[in-house]
Scaffold this motif. Structure first.
Motif, PDB file in Angstrom:
ATOM      1  N   MET A  29       0.843  -1.196   0.000  1.00 56.40           N
ATOM      2  CA  MET A  29       0.000   0.000   0.000  1.00 56.40           C
ATOM      3  C   MET A  29       0.880   1.248   0.000  1.00 56.40           C
ATOM      4  N   ALA A  30       0.443   2.244  -0.742  1.00 58.89           N
ATOM      5  CA  ALA A  30       1.160   3.513  -0.750  1.00 58.89           C
ATOM      6  C   ALA A  30       1.048   4.157   0.624  1.00 58.89           C
ATOM      7  N   SER A  31       2.015   4.991   0.987  1.00 62.98           N
ATOM      8  CA  SER A  31       1.932   5.712   2.256  1.00 62.98           C
ATOM      9  C   SER A  31       0.727   6.640   2.193  1.00 62.98           C
ATOM     10  N   GLN A  33       0.607   9.622   2.903  1.00 63.26           N
ATOM     11  CA  GLN A  33       1.059  10.874   2.285  1.00 63.26           C
ATOM     12  C   GLN A  33       0.907  10.802   0.763  1.00 63.26           C
ATOM     13  N   THR A  34       1.346   9.705   0.203  1.00 62.67           N
ATOM     14  CA  THR A  34       1.258   9.512  -1.241  1.00 62.67           C
ATOM     15  C   THR A  34      -0.196   9.438  -1.691  1.00 62.67           C
ATOM     16  N   LEU A  35      -1.015   8.735  -0.906  1.00 62.92           N
ATOM     17  CA  LEU A  35      -2.428   8.597  -1.261  1.00 62.92           C
ATOM     18  C   LEU A  35      -3.146   9.937  -1.205  1.00 62.92           C
ATOM     19  N   SER A  37      -1.892  13.177  -1.071  1.00 61.37           N
ATOM     20  CA  SER A  37      -1.399  14.422  -1.678  1.00 61.37           C
ATOM     21  C   SER A  37      -2.113  14.800  -2.988  1.00 61.37           C
ATOM     22  N   PRO A  38      -2.555  13.851  -3.818  1.00 65.52           N
ATOM     23  CA  PRO A  38      -3.276  14.280  -5.030  1.00 65.52           C
ATOM     24  C   PRO A  38      -4.637  14.938  -4.753  1.00 65.52           C
ATOM     25  N   CYS A  39      -5.194  14.754  -3.558  1.00 64.06           N
ATOM     26  CA  CYS A  39      -6.490  15.375  -3.235  1.00 64.06           C
ATOM     27  C   CYS A  39      -6.417  16.890  -3.353  1.00 64.06           C
ATOM     28  N   TYR A  89     -10.151   3.675  -4.269  1.00 59.89           N
ATOM     29  CA  TYR A  89      -9.375   3.382  -3.063  1.00 59.89           C
ATOM     30  C   TYR A  89      -9.985   2.234  -2.271  1.00 59.89           C
ATOM     31  N   GLU A  93      -7.094   1.972   2.507  1.00 61.21           N
ATOM     32  CA  GLU A  93      -6.531   3.259   2.072  1.00 61.21           C
ATOM     33  C   GLU A  93      -7.424   4.415   2.520  1.00 61.21           C
ATOM     34  N   LEU A 100      -5.862  10.743   8.600  1.00 61.59           N
ATOM     35  CA  LEU A 100      -4.949  11.849   8.312  1.00 61.59           C
ATOM     36  C   LEU A 100      -5.688  13.187   8.240  1.00 61.59           C
TER      37      LEU A 100
END
Lengths: 199, 436
Positions: A29-31, A33-35, A37-39, A89, A93, A100
């Protein structure tokens, strides 16, 4: 990464580094943060939108964030685009992102608002809305933040509740319908202005 | 002031992140010490390069970031069709690099002329040399002028492509405004792959939207190098609704390659577009040529036969040379489209990956998003979206199955109107995310 679930939000940053320094290469799974940040592309830097329509998502409670994503995913809540994004997702995720964003502060963008309408809206809020949307709509346990949220988004959401696109619990529906019966479109405009005026 | 800003933005990213890179910069002093002197040189200050620069600084302030960009002011291609359709100003699509500077990025206004990938140095027209540990190349696109007779960079100043926003955007907007009622605007749409796949069709829509209000006897004719195009169903639906598409009074006509053959020449003096089977005289010609990676990508040996830059999809490191990452439109990021949002999403991920690599760590697992709004009339827009994950085995960045896709064909007028406002929200927020 999955282990973050059991870690208190305040510790997450420090603790995560230890996990990642051990091994990230094999993580599936991506961190978070990675998941997450595109939001920012639509919901603003750090989840604080500058508008004119996309809502801010920082500071939403975990429960509300999860409910929004789950209902977008299932199709129960209709959106223009989030129903398509939410399906991208996994539950794991989504949970990480909910945690977060809940740990972040809700930011308020300065919006144009009518002071006279906002004053009237404040009174109406106290009479009709405050029992659920406490502290001028700023406190939001398991529900959306209204105080300082982007005005156009509030307009859309209210319209969707009244049109039946979004469903309401019985108690909420009673309150909302009573409000509309008594104060109509002008009343709705006034409370939205009250929320939009909050800094 | 600068210091305060940096601290705020860094702390905010920590809140947002909790990820490896951010955290390692925060807590481990040894990491910071190891990170000191880590130089990243970024070539190009568009969405990909600028995002990477800002996020590198936010994630690990010990990384020294130099961004080299030829222009002091950048005009975004996204929303430039609204300028051409008289719906917004040039000013509103411009940005400076002040936001990057206050994030601690060393912004150099110069043009990169070559990259010595063995010595790890970047050379500029201004005569300067910059050493790097890692180089990020985001040069955007260039045009295959050579494929069409009578068209080159000089001609493009009057017969615009306006496919890099800037002076040509303003020129095309002026030409459409100055045109007599009854005139024809010919948009020549390029073959795949190209920057912003729905862009030519949004442009046609917004020019027609303008004509409908001010020059109702005029029309837009699209000469296409393809037989189908992005969001075709949604555009066609909108064109029928607003511009009489398919009728005798159509304000938009679309001619596919099957009917035109090859587009062979532009006759600038006569204002004629010539194809195998057609010749069209137009009042305004907007010729969008076939595309390839930006010039520096060729000079640095980053391109393959396709004219684009192959990359290892995990880190966007070039498949051709080590320590150079290529992102944005110039890269082959299959299946991500060449869009501003793709570039932004790639910039964030590559910033994280590069920080990890500079600190001797594994880059982890990527996740990307693309969303693209197209506006077809004042109160009518639609979108395409996808969440992307990496398939390491196939070296493919694929959309998550069952997610993403187009706005539904049967969406309400209210939803189409909301997508106009959400498109503008996307623009405001992503612009701030990219350039500060």
């Amino acid at each position: 990464m999955l282990r973050i679930k059991s870690i208190p939000a305040a510790l997450a940053v420090g603790v995560l580094a230890i996990f990642t320094s051990i091994n990230t290469a094999s993580a599936e799974m991506a961190s978070v943060q990675t998941l997450a940040s595109p939001c920012a592309g639509c919901h603003g830097v750090n989840g604080v939108s500058v508008g004119p329509a996309t809502p801010s998502i920082a500071g939403l409670t975990e429960a509300y964030f999860l409910d929004s994503m789950a209902t977008y995913k299932s199709g129960k809540r209709k959106g223009t685009i989030m129903s398509r994004i939410a399906k991208g997702y996994t539950d794991e995720e989504t949970k990480a992102m909910a945690k977060l964003f809940a740990s972040m502060k809700f930011g308020r963008t300065t919006q144009m608002s009518d002071a006279g309408l906002a004053a009237k809206g404040k009174e109406l809020h106290a009479e009709f809305c405050d029992s659920c949307h406490e502290q001028d709509g700023r406190k939001a346990d398991g529900i959306g933040v209204l105080g300082g949220q982007i005005a156009a988004y509030l307009d859309y959401t209210i319209a969707d509740f009244y049109s039946g696109v979004r469903t309401m619990e019985k108690r909420k529906a009673q309150k909302m319908n009573a409000f509309k019966a008594e104060h109509g479109a002008d009343g709705i405009k006034a409370v939205v202005q009250f929320y939009a005026s909050q800094k | 002031m600068t210091k305060v800003n940096q601290n705020v933005s860094r702390r905010s990213f920590m809140q947002l992140s909790g990820g490896a890179a951010a955290a390692s910069a925060l807590i481990g002093l040894p990491t910071i010490a190891r990170g000191a002197g880590k130089d990243v040189v970024i070539v190009g200050g568009g969405p990909a390069g600028a995002t990477a620069a800002r996020y590198l600084r936010m994630i690990d302030p010990s990384v020294k970031v130099t961004l080299i960009e030829a222009n002091a002011t950048y005009h975004t291609c996204f929303m430039s069709n609204e300028v051409i359709g008289d719906l917004r100003t040039m000013e509103s699509i411009s940005t400076t690099y002040d936001g990057l500077k206050s994030a601690g990025v060393n912004v150099v206004q110069d043009m990169v002329t070559s990259i010595d990938t063995k010595a790890k140095k970047v050379m500029t027209k201004g005569g300067n040399t910059y050493s790097y540990e890692r180089c990020i190349v985001a040069p955007g696109i260039d045009f295959k002028y050579e494929l069409t007779d009578g068209y080159d960079a000089k001609t493009a100043e009057t017969i615009t492509h306006a496919w890099k926003a800037g002076p040509q955007t303003a020129t095309l907007a002026k030409q459409v405004k100055a045109m007599d009622d009854g005139g024809v605007v010919c948009i020549v749409a390029p073959p795949n792959p190209f920057r912003c796949p729905p862009g030519p069709y949004e442009r046609a829509s917004l020019i027609a939207n303008y004509m409908k209000k001010h020059k109702p006897k005029s029309k837009v004719i699209i000469f296409d190098s393809k037989d189908k195009f992005s969001k075709q169903g949604l555009f066609t639906q909108a064109w029928k609704k607003f511009y009489g598409f398919g009728t005798d009074n159509a304000m938009i006509e679309w001619m596919p390659a099957a009917k035109l053959g090859k587009i062979n020449a532009i006759h600038a003096k006569d204002m004629v577009v010539e194809t195998d089977f057609e010749q069209l005289k137009a009042a305004v010609i907007n010729f969008i040529p076939a595309q390839k990676a930006g010039k520096i990508a060729f000079a640095a040996g980053l391109t393959d036969k396709s004219g684009w830059c192959p990359v290892k999809k995990l880190t966007f490191e070039s498949s051709m040379v080590p320590n150079v990452h290529v992102l944005g439109d110039a890269s082959i990021a299959t299946k991500m489209p060449k869009s501003g949002y793709s570039a932004n999403s790639q910039g964030k991920w590559v910033a994280q990956a590069v920080v990890a690599l500079l600190n001797g760590k594994q880059p982890g697992v990527p996740s990307f998003v693309n969303t693209c709004y197209s506006r077809a009339a004042d109160d009518w827009a639609f979108s395409v979206a996808a969440v992307y994950k990496l398939n390491m085995e196939k070296n493919l960045i694929g959309g998550v199955k069952g997610a993403g896709g187009l706005s539904p064909m049967d969406a309400s007028a209210e939803d189409r109107k909301r997508e106009v406002a959400y498109g503008h929200s996307w623009y405001n927020n992503i612009k701030k995310d990219i350039w500060g």
